[in-house]
Design a protein around this motif. Sequence first.
Motif, short mmCIF file in Angstrom:
data_model
loop_
_atom_site.label_atom_id
_atom_site.label_comp_id
_atom_site.label_asym_id
_atom_site.label_seq_id
_atom_site.Cartn_x
_atom_site.Cartn_y
_atom_site.Cartn_z
N ALA A 166 0.85 -1.19 0.00
CA ALA A 166 0.00 0.00 0.00
C ALA A 166 0.88 1.24 0.00
O ALA A 166 1.97 1.25 0.60
CB ALA A 166 -0.90 0.00 1.24
N PRO A 167 0.47 2.32 -0.67
CA PRO A 167 1.24 3.56 -0.63
C PRO A 167 1.50 4.04 0.80
O PRO A 167 2.57 4.60 1.08
CB PRO A 167 0.34 4.55 -1.39
CG PRO A 167 -0.45 3.69 -2.32
CD PRO A 167 -0.70 2.42 -1.56
N SER A 168 0.54 3.81 1.71
CA SER A 168 0.73 4.24 3.09
C SER A 168 1.88 3.51 3.75
O SER A 168 2.65 4.10 4.53
CB SER A 168 -0.56 4.01 3.89
OG SER A 168 -0.90 2.62 3.91
N TYR A 169 2.04 2.21 3.45
CA TYR A 169 3.16 1.46 4.03
C TYR A 169 4.48 1.96 3.47
O TYR A 169 5.45 2.17 4.22
CB TYR A 169 3.02 -0.04 3.75
CG TYR A 169 4.26 -0.79 4.17
CD1 TYR A 169 4.45 -1.16 5.50
CD2 TYR A 169 5.27 -1.10 3.25
CE1 TYR A 169 5.61 -1.82 5.90
CE2 TYR A 169 6.42 -1.75 3.64
CZ TYR A 169 6.58 -2.11 4.98
OH TYR A 169 7.74 -2.73 5.37
N LEU A 170 4.55 2.18 2.16
CA LEU A 170 5.80 2.64 1.55
C LEU A 170 6.17 4.03 2.02
O LEU A 170 7.36 4.35 2.19
CB LEU A 170 5.67 2.61 0.03
CG LEU A 170 5.45 1.20 -0.59
CD1 LEU A 170 5.26 1.30 -2.09
CD2 LEU A 170 6.63 0.29 -0.26
N ALA A 171 5.18 4.89 2.26
CA ALA A 171 5.47 6.23 2.78
C ALA A 171 6.04 6.16 4.19
O ALA A 171 6.88 6.98 4.58
CB ALA A 171 4.19 7.07 2.76
N ARG A 172 5.61 5.15 4.94
CA ARG A 172 6.06 5.00 6.32
C ARG A 172 7.40 4.25 6.42
O ARG A 172 8.28 4.63 7.19
CB ARG A 172 4.99 4.25 7.10
CG ARG A 172 5.30 4.07 8.58
CD ARG A 172 4.13 3.41 9.31
NE ARG A 172 4.00 2.00 9.02
CZ ARG A 172 3.05 1.47 8.25
NH1 ARG A 172 2.14 2.25 7.70
NH2 ARG A 172 3.01 0.16 8.05
N GLY A 174 9.44 3.30 3.65
CA GLY A 174 10.38 3.48 2.56
C GLY A 174 10.18 2.43 1.48
O GLY A 174 9.65 1.35 1.73
N ARG A 175 10.61 2.77 0.27
CA ARG A 175 10.42 1.88 -0.87
C ARG A 175 11.70 1.08 -1.11
O ARG A 175 12.77 1.65 -1.31
CB ARG A 175 10.08 2.68 -2.12
CG ARG A 175 9.82 1.82 -3.35
CD ARG A 175 9.57 2.69 -4.57
NE ARG A 175 8.29 3.34 -4.49
CZ ARG A 175 7.16 2.81 -4.96
NH1 ARG A 175 7.18 1.61 -5.50
NH2 ARG A 175 6.03 3.48 -4.88
N PRO A 176 11.62 -0.24 -1.08
CA PRO A 176 12.81 -1.05 -1.37
C PRO A 176 13.29 -0.84 -2.81
O PRO A 176 12.47 -0.74 -3.73
CB PRO A 176 12.33 -2.49 -1.15
CG PRO A 176 10.85 -2.43 -1.23
CD PRO A 176 10.44 -1.07 -0.79
N GLN A 177 14.62 -0.77 -2.97
CA GLN A 177 15.20 -0.53 -4.28
C GLN A 177 15.72 -1.80 -4.93
O GLN A 177 15.88 -1.87 -6.14
CB GLN A 177 16.34 0.49 -4.17
CG GLN A 177 15.90 1.84 -3.63
CD GLN A 177 14.86 2.50 -4.51
OE1 GLN A 177 15.00 2.54 -5.74
NE2 GLN A 177 13.79 3.01 -3.90
N HIS A 185 12.09 -5.25 5.77
CA HIS A 185 10.69 -4.82 5.70
C HIS A 185 9.77 -5.87 6.32
O HIS A 185 10.11 -7.05 6.41
CB HIS A 185 10.28 -4.58 4.25
CG HIS A 185 10.72 -3.27 3.69
ND1 HIS A 185 9.92 -2.16 3.64
CD2 HIS A 185 11.92 -2.90 3.18
CE1 HIS A 185 10.58 -1.15 3.11
NE2 HIS A 185 11.81 -1.58 2.81
N ALA A 186 8.59 -5.41 6.73
CA ALA A 186 7.54 -6.33 7.18
C ALA A 186 6.93 -6.97 5.94
O ALA A 186 6.45 -6.28 5.05
CB ALA A 186 6.47 -5.56 7.96
#
Length: 305
Positions: A166-172, A174-177, A185-186
Amino acid sequence: MESFVRVARSGSFTAAASQLGLSRALISRHVSDLEARLGVRLIARSTRSLSVTEEGAAYLRFCEQVFRDIEANEQTIVRRRGEPAGLLKVLAPKSFGTLHLSDAIVAFAKVQPHLRVSLLLENTPYSGSYDFAERGLDVVLCFSTMRGASLITEDIGLLDWVVVAAPSYLARAGRPQRPADLAGHACLVHLDVTPNDTVWRFEGPKGATPVKVRGAFFSNAALALRKAAIAGLGVALVPRYVVSDALDAGALVPVLPRYRIAPRPLLAIYPQTSAVPRKVQVFVDFMRGWIAEQDFQRPHAVAAE
């Protein structure tokens, strides 16, 4: 006679009732009526168990021969007519069955009006085993192989799997590269799909990359993982068909789109016999064509990271 055979083979009135779609009381009455008509005890009952008597074993062999004769004659008639008939009992995964297979069954029923289809939804474990005879199953659809030398396995389609969050999780969080970043990550883990469900394998520019993930939520139901991902609990690896609508709506977004998860086959598994029953082969062929035509097979457009 069929009630008696089911009870004798399953060792349970309750199991026989479930297989035939009748009440336990009616199954018991059928057996009692048979015993009264024959004047012998077929099933020895106790408070804890039941067993087939000597007379019951002989009558069981007779009943099964009668049913084989009936089936053989029906198949002869069906072959002459060129159309499959009778009851087809299919077991399939819950998520796939709930979201899509019911549509396939409806379409199949329209083109095979002489077949009656019974669809059971149940999550099938990795390398599991099913007693086809005891449960009256004709075909099992699943994503993993089953134990049993007397089984035939056919691929009926490759299904895409995707990593989403979810965008909310990635905003909290971070986005894996790169795949290795998932170790921090969870992750939402789909159980009973592979030999090691916590190892995710990616295909990228430098070849295959296995990653050991840290599970924050586990389920053997893809629909439960979908809900957990939309709620922002973590990163999920799930079949594309489960999340295609959520990807279109933006409730979920792809993670690591430059890395690919190898498609996984949807398998049709059925007992090996001298000749594949016409109803089974017709269903497998239909499902292979139906899967190939579905939109959920095609990747969605991926936004740039």
